[in-house]
Design a protein around this motif. Structure first.
Motif, short mmCIF file in Angstrom:
data_model
loop_
_atom_site.label_atom_id
_atom_site.label_comp_id
_atom_site.label_asym_id
_atom_site.label_seq_id
_atom_site.Cartn_x
_atom_site.Cartn_y
_atom_site.Cartn_z
N GLN A 88 0.83 -1.21 0.00
CA GLN A 88 0.00 0.00 0.00
C GLN A 88 0.86 1.25 0.00
O GLN A 88 1.87 1.34 0.71
N ALA A 89 0.48 2.24 -0.80
CA ALA A 89 1.15 3.54 -0.80
C ALA A 89 0.48 4.41 0.25
O ALA A 89 -0.75 4.47 0.33
N VAL A 90 1.28 5.06 1.07
CA VAL A 90 0.74 5.90 2.14
C VAL A 90 1.33 7.30 2.03
O VAL A 90 2.44 7.49 1.52
N ARG A 91 0.58 8.27 2.52
CA ARG A 91 1.03 9.66 2.56
C ARG A 91 1.55 9.98 3.96
O ARG A 91 1.18 9.33 4.95
N LYS A 92 2.40 10.98 4.04
CA LYS A 92 2.93 11.39 5.32
C LYS A 92 1.78 11.79 6.26
O LYS A 92 0.88 12.52 5.88
N ALA A 94 -0.39 9.63 7.55
CA ALA A 94 -1.46 8.63 7.53
C ALA A 94 -1.30 7.68 8.72
O ALA A 94 -0.19 7.36 9.16
N ALA A 171 2.59 7.73 9.58
CA ALA A 171 3.65 7.60 8.58
C ALA A 171 4.56 8.82 8.65
O ALA A 171 4.09 9.96 8.55
N GLN A 173 6.68 9.77 6.46
CA GLN A 173 6.95 10.30 5.12
C GLN A 173 6.07 9.58 4.11
O GLN A 173 5.45 8.56 4.44
N ASP A 174 5.99 10.10 2.90
CA ASP A 174 5.32 9.36 1.83
C ASP A 174 6.10 8.09 1.56
O ASP A 174 7.35 8.12 1.49
N ARG A 199 10.74 4.56 0.96
CA ARG A 199 10.50 5.93 0.52
C ARG A 199 9.91 5.94 -0.90
O ARG A 199 10.38 5.22 -1.78
N SER A 200 8.90 6.75 -1.13
CA SER A 200 8.30 6.87 -2.46
C SER A 200 9.32 7.42 -3.46
O SER A 200 10.15 8.26 -3.12
#
Length: 356
Positions: A88-92, A94, A171, A173-174, A199-200
């Motif tokens: 899963q991609a998460v945003r800072k 979250a 989170a 960071q992204d 890290r994204s």
């Protein structure tokens, strides 16, 4: 004397046999003279071109270790909820999970509170005794230091989430969730990872190449990546580094390929094909099917004014459906590209649908 009818018929048949055999015997020669052996072929002009010497390797998409972060805690915690999953991609900011202190941490927090209360009382008592000249300044200073130490211990536990009904893990960071190491209800020991974030924008593909091909690869070189299940899906990358030591597991050199920011990047853990250009070859480029081989080696046929002319060649490179060859080829003569399997040197050609 008159011969019977049957006898006359037999006599006439016997007299006609020699002329019949003479006629039949002349048919093959007449047919051969009128219809020489030929083959129907397709030809194309002989052309020079360029082919890429491409190395194909299989790679796995991953996040470099230097771009990963493990989420850990300094004291034991119990997992209440896990709000993300692997990939899963998460945003800072979250919410990743919700935790609470375990029994031992709660006890330590309660003891720290008690220690602060006791130290405060002791400092007050020593201050009062000092005013009555019943205690020394050193005793007051010692009580003050005890209070400071107790407050620091309590503050440390509070910073770690102790004393709270629940602690939300956010989170930092992204990123991409690479691993989840606990489930709701699990007890995490101090220092144990809850999950791992990548890290994204740091995705790379790790490929293994034969050691003999590695010297022809350079950092910054373009790489074409494609899905092993759907070649139509492809991405662009660049070589980040070429390993200098053999990987003991694969017996190949590791090549790190950075994936530039682009739409629809493959997820971490996906298997991909990596095509890397080792060099460029220029010369006669012909369809792969135009080149034949026998015990004498590789060869092609050219159309020499309607006759098949065999030309020995050497195969320099093969790329897809095309082959690069060298040899004493005549650029003025068309190349036989289809129907060549039945040809013999000097055989007559019937050209159909010649390519241009």
């Amino acid at each position: 004397m008159t011969l019977p009818t049957r006898a006359r018929i037999a006599l006439l048949a016997a007299l006609s046999l020699p002329s019949l055999f003479l006629t039949l015997g002349s048919l093959p020669r007449a047919f051969a003279a009128d219809s020489p052996i030929s083959a129907q072929v397709q030809t194309a002009p002989l052309q020079r071109g360029e082919l890429l010497h491409t190395l194909r390797a299989y790679a796995v998409v991953q996040v470099p270790a230097s771009q990963t972060q493990a989420i850990t805690f300094q004291h034991a915690m119990q997992v209440q909820t896990v709000d993300v999953h692997v990939g899963q991609a998460v945003r800072k900011g979250a919410v990743l999970a919700t935790l609470r202190s375990d029994a031992s941490t709660a006890l330590a927090y309660s003891q720290a509170q008690t220690a602060v209360s006791f130290a405060q009382g002791e400092l007050g008592r020593m201050t009062a005794l000092k005013a009555q000249q019943l205690a020394t300044q050193a005793q007051v200073d010692a009580a003050r230091k005890a209070l400071t130490d107790a407050q620091a211990q309590l503050h440390s536990l509070q910073q770690q989430g102790a004393g709270q009904a629940a602690t939300r893990v956010l989170a930092p960071q992204d990123g991409i969730v690479l691993a989840v190491s606990a489930a709701p209800g699990d007890l995490l020991a101090a220092g144990s990872p809850l999950l791992q974030l990548g890290r994204s924008g740091s995705l790379q593909a790790l490929a293994g190449v034969p050691p003999e091909d590695a010297p022809r690869l350079q950092p910054g070189q373009a790489v074409r990546l494609s899905s092993v299940f759907d070649p139509a899906q492809h991405w662009q990358g660049t070589i980040r580094s070429v390993g200098a030591a053999i990987n003991p597991k694969t017996q190949r050199l590791d090549v790190q390929i950075a994936l530039s920011a682009q739409a629809g990047l493959p997820p971490a853990g996906a298997s991909v094909q990596a095509d890397m250009v080792l060099g460029r070859w220029r010369g006669w480029v012909v369809p792969r099917d135009a080149v034949l081989q026998d015990e004498r080696g590789a060869f092609v046929f050219q159309d020499d004014h309607g006759k098949a002319l065999r030309i020995p060649v050497q195969i320099a490179i093969e790329s897809g459906l095309q082959t690069g060859i060298t040899g004493a080829l005549n650029p003025a003569m068309p190349l036989v590209v289809a129907g060549n399997y039945e040809l013999r040197p000097g055989m007559a050609l019937r050209v159909m649908g010649a390519q241009r």
